[in-house]
Design a protein around this motif. Structure first.
Motif, PDB file in Angstrom:
ATOM      1  N   TYR A  22       0.844  -1.203   0.000  1.00  0.00           N
ATOM      2  CA  TYR A  22       0.000   0.000   0.000  1.00  0.00           C
ATOM      3  C   TYR A  22       0.871   1.241   0.000  1.00  0.00           C
ATOM      4  N   PHE A  26      -0.974   5.845   3.190  1.00  0.00           N
ATOM      5  CA  PHE A  26      -2.046   4.968   3.654  1.00  0.00           C
ATOM      6  C   PHE A  26      -1.532   4.080   4.784  1.00  0.00           C
ATOM      7  N   PHE A  30      -3.060   3.616   8.462  1.00  0.00           N
ATOM      8  CA  PHE A  30      -3.846   2.435   8.797  1.00  0.00           C
ATOM      9  C   PHE A  30      -3.036   1.152   8.909  1.00  0.00           C
ATOM     10  N   GLN A  32      -0.812  -0.256  10.951  1.00  0.00           N
ATOM     11  CA  GLN A  32      -0.829  -1.054  12.181  1.00  0.00           C
ATOM     12  C   GLN A  32      -2.174  -1.720  12.383  1.00  0.00           C
ATOM     13  N   GLU A  33      -3.241  -0.934  12.172  1.00  0.00           N
ATOM     14  CA  GLU A  33      -4.580  -1.490  12.366  1.00  0.00           C
ATOM     15  C   GLU A  33      -4.834  -2.625  11.389  1.00  0.00           C
ATOM     16  N   MET A  34      -4.407  -2.400  10.129  1.00  0.00           N
ATOM     17  CA  MET A  34      -4.616  -3.441   9.118  1.00  0.00           C
ATOM     18  C   MET A  34      -3.924  -4.726   9.516  1.00  0.00           C
ATOM     19  N   VAL A  37      -5.928  -6.469  12.086  1.00  0.00           N
ATOM     20  CA  VAL A  37      -7.097  -7.147  11.514  1.00  0.00           C
ATOM     21  C   VAL A  37      -6.658  -8.417  10.791  1.00  0.00           C
ATOM     22  N   ASP A  61      -7.045  -9.483  -2.100  1.00  0.00           N
ATOM     23  CA  ASP A  61      -7.569  -8.213  -1.599  1.00  0.00           C
ATOM     24  C   ASP A  61      -6.554  -7.089  -1.827  1.00  0.00           C
ATOM     25  N   ARG A  65      -6.925  -3.730  -4.021  1.00  0.00           N
ATOM     26  CA  ARG A  65      -7.106  -2.439  -3.365  1.00  0.00           C
ATOM     27  C   ARG A  65      -5.886  -1.523  -3.484  1.00  0.00           C
TER      28      ARG A  65
ATOM     29  N   GLY B  27     -11.725  -1.749  13.848  1.00  0.00           N
ATOM     30  CA  GLY B  27     -11.801  -2.378  12.523  1.00  0.00           C
ATOM     31  C   GLY B  27     -12.218  -3.831  12.533  1.00  0.00           C
ATOM     32  N   TRP B  28     -11.535  -4.621  13.309  1.00  0.00           N
ATOM     33  CA  TRP B  28     -11.820  -6.065  13.311  1.00  0.00           C
ATOM     34  C   TRP B  28     -13.262  -6.327  13.737  1.00  0.00           C
ATOM     35  N   LEU B  31     -15.576  -5.574  10.894  1.00  0.00           N
ATOM     36  CA  LEU B  31     -15.494  -6.633   9.881  1.00  0.00           C
ATOM     37  C   LEU B  31     -16.347  -7.845  10.284  1.00  0.00           C
ATOM     38  N   ALA B  46      -8.876  -6.956   4.977  1.00  0.00           N
ATOM     39  CA  ALA B  46      -8.345  -5.756   5.641  1.00  0.00           C
ATOM     40  C   ALA B  46      -8.232  -4.562   4.702  1.00  0.00           C
ATOM     41  N   GLY B  47      -7.725  -4.805   3.481  1.00  0.00           N
ATOM     42  CA  GLY B  47      -7.501  -3.700   2.550  1.00  0.00           C
ATOM     43  C   GLY B  47      -8.806  -3.018   2.169  1.00  0.00           C
ATOM     44  N   LEU B  49     -11.590  -3.064   3.815  1.00  0.00           N
ATOM     45  CA  LEU B  49     -12.154  -2.414   4.995  1.00  0.00           C
ATOM     46  C   LEU B  49     -11.520  -1.038   5.217  1.00  0.00           C
ATOM     47  N   TYR B  50     -10.185  -1.000   5.217  1.00  0.00           N
ATOM     48  CA  TYR B  50      -9.549   0.275   5.537  1.00  0.00           C
ATOM     49  C   TYR B  50      -9.621   1.272   4.386  1.00  0.00           C
ATOM     50  N   ILE B  53     -12.903   2.718   5.186  1.00  0.00           N
ATOM     51  CA  ILE B  53     -12.814   3.585   6.365  1.00  0.00           C
ATOM     52  C   ILE B  53     -12.166   4.920   5.989  1.00  0.00           C
ATOM     53  N   LYS B  54     -11.103   4.842   5.154  1.00  0.00           N
ATOM     54  CA  LYS B  54     -10.423   6.076   4.752  1.00  0.00           C
ATOM     55  C   LYS B  54     -11.385   7.010   4.012  1.00  0.00           C
ATOM     56  N   LEU B  57     -14.007   8.423   6.297  1.00  0.00           N
ATOM     57  CA  LEU B  57     -13.418   9.485   7.122  1.00  0.00           C
ATOM     58  C   LEU B  57     -13.290  10.768   6.307  1.00  0.00           C
ATOM     59  N   ARG B  77      -3.079  -0.108  20.007  1.00  0.00           N
ATOM     60  CA  ARG B  77      -2.846   0.002  18.559  1.00  0.00           C
ATOM     61  C   ARG B  77      -4.152   0.182  17.786  1.00  0.00           C
ATOM     62  N   ARG B  78      -5.243  -0.126  18.438  1.00  0.00           N
ATOM     63  CA  ARG B  78      -6.531  -0.039  17.744  1.00  0.00           C
ATOM     64  C   ARG B  78      -7.058   1.375  17.781  1.00  0.00           C
ATOM     65  N   ARG B  79      -7.821   1.709  16.714  1.00  0.00           N
ATOM     66  CA  ARG B  79      -8.552   2.963  16.766  1.00  0.00           C
ATOM     67  C   ARG B  79     -10.031   2.626  16.706  1.00  0.00           C
ATOM     68  N   TYR B  81     -13.994   3.849  15.832  1.00  0.00           N
ATOM     69  CA  TYR B  81     -14.681   4.774  14.928  1.00  0.00           C
ATOM     70  C   TYR B  81     -16.124   4.904  15.352  1.00  0.00           C
TER      71      TYR B  81
END
Lengths: 875, 116
Positions: A22, A26, A30, A32-34, A37, A61, A65, B27-28, B31, B46-47, B49-50, B53-54, B57, B77-79, B81
């Motif tokens: 990515y 980006f 995101f 770390q969060e990715m 997940v 994916d 993306r 996020g998780w 999902l 994941a891709g 989803l984010y 989200i981007k 936002l 580490r989580r955010r 939303y």
């Protein structure tokens, strides 16, 4: 440290790999969060025993993306860049225009080089397998043509050549129907195999064959252009009148094919059997060579092997021409450009290319300078952003995108300009000779060149500006860091001054050369003279009718609308034809031995009618000019120039007899020396023959008027139409215009170098003003302090001027030796002017000083307006 | 955040908004929630989803939530939303639109596909 880290699992690695695909921006938001997940997802799949499915899903994916995210990232950069550029319209304008103009100029030169030297001739198959064979006479020091029997024998004897053709170019008068307005077109009379040697495949009908040649069938093969534009594209093509004879069109060439010369388009192709249309010599006559030679190399043969063979073929030519010694047979690859033209033209175009590249360099330094100044302005902002965590690459990306945008716009401007300037270049060649038609165009090559140049300057400017590197300490207002950047910028300005100096000196030298050419004593006065070419085709006018026309036309003109004198001549001094096609004749002088291997002294000559010397203002120093009574029934007479009289008779030539082309002529006068081939040639012996005694088929009409010569052009046309209604009017123009062509390289050079030099100077001035402006800003405090301590306005002005002049002086010192080196390359175009001609350098210095003065004045006045209180308060 | 409601939402975007309609989530959790209430028919990776989200936002339909669970449950580490007012309105409008579509489909006796 890494030794203590637990080994990463394969899944961890996979996750790290796919997230890396990515874009950075980006990922930073995101990533770390990715990864979290993805890890959760992996655990879930593994516990369900479907780990492979996870691997695949994560990959698919990402491949779907990540490109989208990259694209949107790019869009973001583009938007930022556009916004940043909109805020600085002046920067945008100067950068785009300067780079655009430089690119436009450079691609025009590239397109011209391409049209003349690089692009193969259209419609001809495998041009690299074609060679020109040229008999060279060492005694005459000139190339010769071959006779028809010689072509046949060479063709038979050569094994390195698959086939060999002979051809002879001619200007032909064409019309669709008997009563139509006649037109002139180039044509080739050629051996029957001419088209097949060139590998030309007829689009329609057939080529010419041996039968056509033997039986002189009245047929013609035309170019695709001619068929489309003159014969209405009809199938079958209608008949055509050529030089008064009706011919049927048997074939049409492929699109683009216009003979085997660049620039001189042939539209009509005829068999040698039709040679009577232009009075070609009989085919079996050995004494008169009139054919040029083109051959196709046999499979496996090379130019070198053909050359080796040619040494043996020379003997064949020698046998064919008894009494002629030192005959050689030269073999050259067929380029379509005459060797005489090639070297000079190439040198000239390379000089122009060098000038445009210098301007590109100036534009590049200018853009770099402006970017560096932005870097100084933005260094604090950039430092803040970096301190806030914006990575360096993002700043660099933003600037790179700006550069790319500026470069793209500049390339667009350059191409737009190129559309216009390539037409200008083609017109310039047309001005040299109205028959020259060069297809100078912007094609894929030019497009690629423009894009590459834009990218190159952009990236170079980016690198040179040092942007993206944020000076350490900029945040703390560290002036040292800013000062270092300033040093860079000063170096850029000095570079611009150096390059501008070189280009301006070039322009000044070309201008001086024009000046000098104008001041050269030509030995005649072209200014009041009007001209027209008379070239009646034999089929239209018999020899007697032509002689009659030539006899009558000067007399008809004299007395009309201020025409004082009128005459005819076979050669016009300083015209291109005279320059490039020597016209020597064998002369023997009693008691003087000619050079070995030659049948006489080879002397340049022209046939002129009575009134010629008055018309051109050439003084007769002894004896008399030609009279109307010197016609073909009178004694053969000649007039010689001073050089001739001195060389052969110690000055006293009148009344002597010489033999010209083996016929005795009495010298009746000595004319003042004049320049014939170039304005600065060394004076050489020259011979004038009486025109009615030579009965030429082509002559130039000269008329000297009281007023401007352009005013009598309509009069000439009227008289010509009255005497010869069927004769097309050719090259009706003031003599000055004909001569202008011989000065065209200097004119173009002066215009191009002058125009581009002006641009370079303007850019340097902007750069200088920018640097000084910055310097004044950074010394705000110091200047304020000085003023408050009582420094006079003069003192402040001096301070700024010293800064600016120092840079200019350094540029001049570095530029002068470069300019000297560069202008040595121009020496062929300077009419004997020294490349270190002081006037050129002094005038360049003056212009540069003026520009520097203006560039310094603006920031200096700003420095004067510094309010000491405010400057001190700001600290 | 105020502003114009953007045009039609993609089904996936609508599902993310729906997932956040109940509570603020990371996020998780989004999902899994989406997977669950779509009956497994929408499975985001994941891709995707984010990426969503981007964009949400950027459009101001969701925002980062300042509320975090008690520290023993939290992963720093989580955010998290949450829906903005604009997001709520956008989701509502989309649901309205879908309702109209469903109503018309029923009026015209359009059969649901097998197994739906």
């Amino acid at each position: 440290m890494s030794g203590n880290r637990p080994r990463r699992s394969w899944a961890e690695r996979w996750i790290a790999v796919v997230t890396r695909l990515y874009p950075r921006r980006f990922r930073e938001e995101f990533g770390q969060e990715m990864q979290g997940v993805l890890r959760s997802d992996h655990r879930r799949h593994r516990s369900a025993g479907r780990a492979p499915r996870f691997w695949l899903r994560a990959l698919v994916d990402t491949l779907r993306r990540a490109p989208r995210e990259h694209l949107s990232d790019l869009g973001l950069d583009l938007r930022y860049a556009l916004r940043a550029l909109r805020r600085r319209p002046l920067f945008l304008l100067v950068a785009v225009l300067s780079m655009g103009i430089a690119i436009g100029a450079a691609i025009t030169v590239v397109a011209t080089l391409d049209a003349i030297f690089l692009r193969p001739l259209a419609g001809i198959a495998d041009q690299d397998r074609l060679v020109n064979l040229k008999p060279w006479s060492a005694a005459q020091e000139s190339f010769e043509s071959a006779s028809y029997p010689e072509v046949r024998e060479l063709r038979r004897a050569s094994s390195e050549l698959e086939d060999l053709a002979g051809f002879n170019g001619a200007v032909l008068t064409t019309r669709r129907a008997a009563g139509d307005e006649p037109e002139l077109h180039f044509g080739q009379f050629a051996t029957a195999n001419y088209l097949s040697v060139l590998g030309v495949e007829p689009l329609l009908g057939r080529g010419l064959d041996d039968d056509d040649e033997r039986r002189a069938t009245p047929v013609v093969f035309v170019s695709h252009w001619f068929w489309q534009n003159r014969l209405g594209g009809e199938t079958p093509p209608p008949d055509l009148w050529v030089n008064g004879e009706r011919l049927s069109v048997v074939g049409v060439g492929p699109p683009g094919f216009r003979g085997n010369f660049k620039g001189f388009d042939s539209h009509l192709f005829l068999s040698l059997g039709m040679g009577r249309l232009v009075a070609l010599p009989g085919l079996e006559e050995r004494t008169s060579g009139f054919l040029e030679l083109v051959g196709r190399l046999a499979p496996g043969a090379s130019v070198e092997s053909a050359r080796a063979e040619a040494a043996g073929l020379e003997r064949l030519l020698q046998e064919s021409r008894p009494g002629v010694e030192g005959l050689e047979l030269h073999v050259e690859p067929m380029t379509g450009v005459d060797a005489d033209f090639r070297a000079g033209l190439l040198a000239f175009l390379l000089i122009l290319l060098a000038i445009t590249l210098l301007i590109l360099g100036i534009a590049c330094l200018n853009v770099a300078g402006m970017m560096a100044s932005r870097a100084v302005e933005r260094s604090t902002e950039a430092a803040v952003r970096r301190a806030l965590g914006a990575p360096r690459h993002r700043l660099l990306r933003a600037v790179a995108m700006e550069t790319l945008l500026v470069g793209g716009l500049a390339a667009a401007v350059g191409l737009g300009l190129g559309v216009w300037t390539t037409r200008l270049a083609a017109d310039a060649f047309g001005a040299v000779d109205s028959r020259i038609h060069l297809d100078i165009r912007l094609d894929g090559t030019a497009l690629v060149a423009a894009v590459v140049m834009a990218l190159f300057i952009g990236l170079l400017a980016l690198a040179a500006s040092g942007l993206g590197r944020v000076p350490r300490g900029a945040l703390a207002g560290n002036r040292g860091a800013v000062g270092r950047r300033q040093g860079w910028r000063r170096a850029l300005v000095v570079g611009q001054v150096v390059l501008s100096f070189v280009v301006l000196v070039t322009a000044a030298l070309f201008l001086r050369a024009l000046d000098r050419a104008a001041a050269l004593d030509l030995g005649f006065d072209p200014r009041p003279v009007a001209t027209a070419t008379l070239s009646p085709p034999l089929a239209q006018m018999s020899e007697e009718e032509t002689a009659d026309l030539f006899r009558r036309i000067p007399g008809e003109l004299v007395g009309r609308s201020g025409i004082r004198h009128a005459a005819l001549a076979t050669r016009v001094p300083l015209s291109l034809g005279t320059r490039f096609f020597p016209n020597r004749i064998a002369v023997s002088v009693p008691g003087q031995t000619p050079p070995p291997g030659s049948d006489g002294f080879q002397v340049e000559h022209a046939a002129v009618s009575a009134g010629y010397f008055d018309t051109l203002g050439i003084e007769i120093l002894a004896g008399r000019p030609f009279l109307v009574s010197d016609d073909d029934s009178a004694t053969a007479v000649t007039i010689v120039n001073q050089r001739f009289a001195e060389r052969f008779f110690g000055g006293d030539a009148v009344g002597r007899e010489i033999s010209v082309a083996e016929e005795t002529h009495r010298i009746v006068g000595v004319a003042r020396d004049a320049r014939y081939r170039t304005p600065d040639e060394a004076l050489a012996p020259f011979l004038y023959l009486a025109l009615p005694q030579r009965s030429p088929r082509r002559a130039v009409l000269l008329a000297r008027a009281d007023g401007p010569p352009a005013a009598v052009l309509p009069e000439i046309r009227t008289v010509q139409l009255a005497l010869a209604p069927d004769l097309p009017v050719q090259e009706l123009q003031p003599l000055d215009e004909r001569l202008a062509a011989s000065l065209l390289p200097q004119r173009i050079g002066a215009a191009a170098a002058g125009g581009l030099g002006g641009l370079g100077l303007f850019l340097s001035a902007i750069g200088l003003a920018g640097v000084l402006g910055q310097w004044v800003s950074s010394r705000h405090r110091e200047i304020g302090l000085r003023v408050s301590l009582g420094a006079s306005p003069r003192g402040v002005l001096e301070l700024v001027a010293r800064q600016g002049l120092g840079l200019v002086l350094l540029g001049v010192l570095l530029g002068a030796p470069l300019a000297v080196a560069a202008s040595r390359g121009l020496s062929g175009f300077l009419y004997g002017l020294s490349p270190v001609e002081p006037t050129a350098y002094l005038s360049t210095l003056a212009v540069l000083a003026l520009a520097a003065g203006i560039a310094i004045a603006v920031p200096a006045l700003r420095a004067l307006r510094v309010d000491p209180l405010e400057a001190l308060r700001a600290e | 955040m105020t502003g114009k409601v953007p045009g039609a939402l993609s089904p996936a975007a609508l599902h993310v908004l729906l997932a956040l309609a109940g509570s603020d989530q990371h996020g998780w959790a989004i999902l899994k929630d989406v997977e669950q209430f779509s009956g497994g028919r929408i499975q985001m990776s994941a891709g995707t989803l984010y990426g969503l989200i981007k964009r949400l936002l950027d459009q101001g339909l969701i925002e980062e939530s300042p509320h975090r669970p008690p520290s023993q449950w939290d992963d720093e580490r989580r955010r998290y939303y949450r829906l903005t007012d604009l997001g709520r309105r956008a989701a509502g409008e989309e649901i309205d639109r879908l309702e109209r579509v469903v109503r018309v489909a029923k009026e015209r006796d359009l059969p649901a596909p097998e197994g739906a």
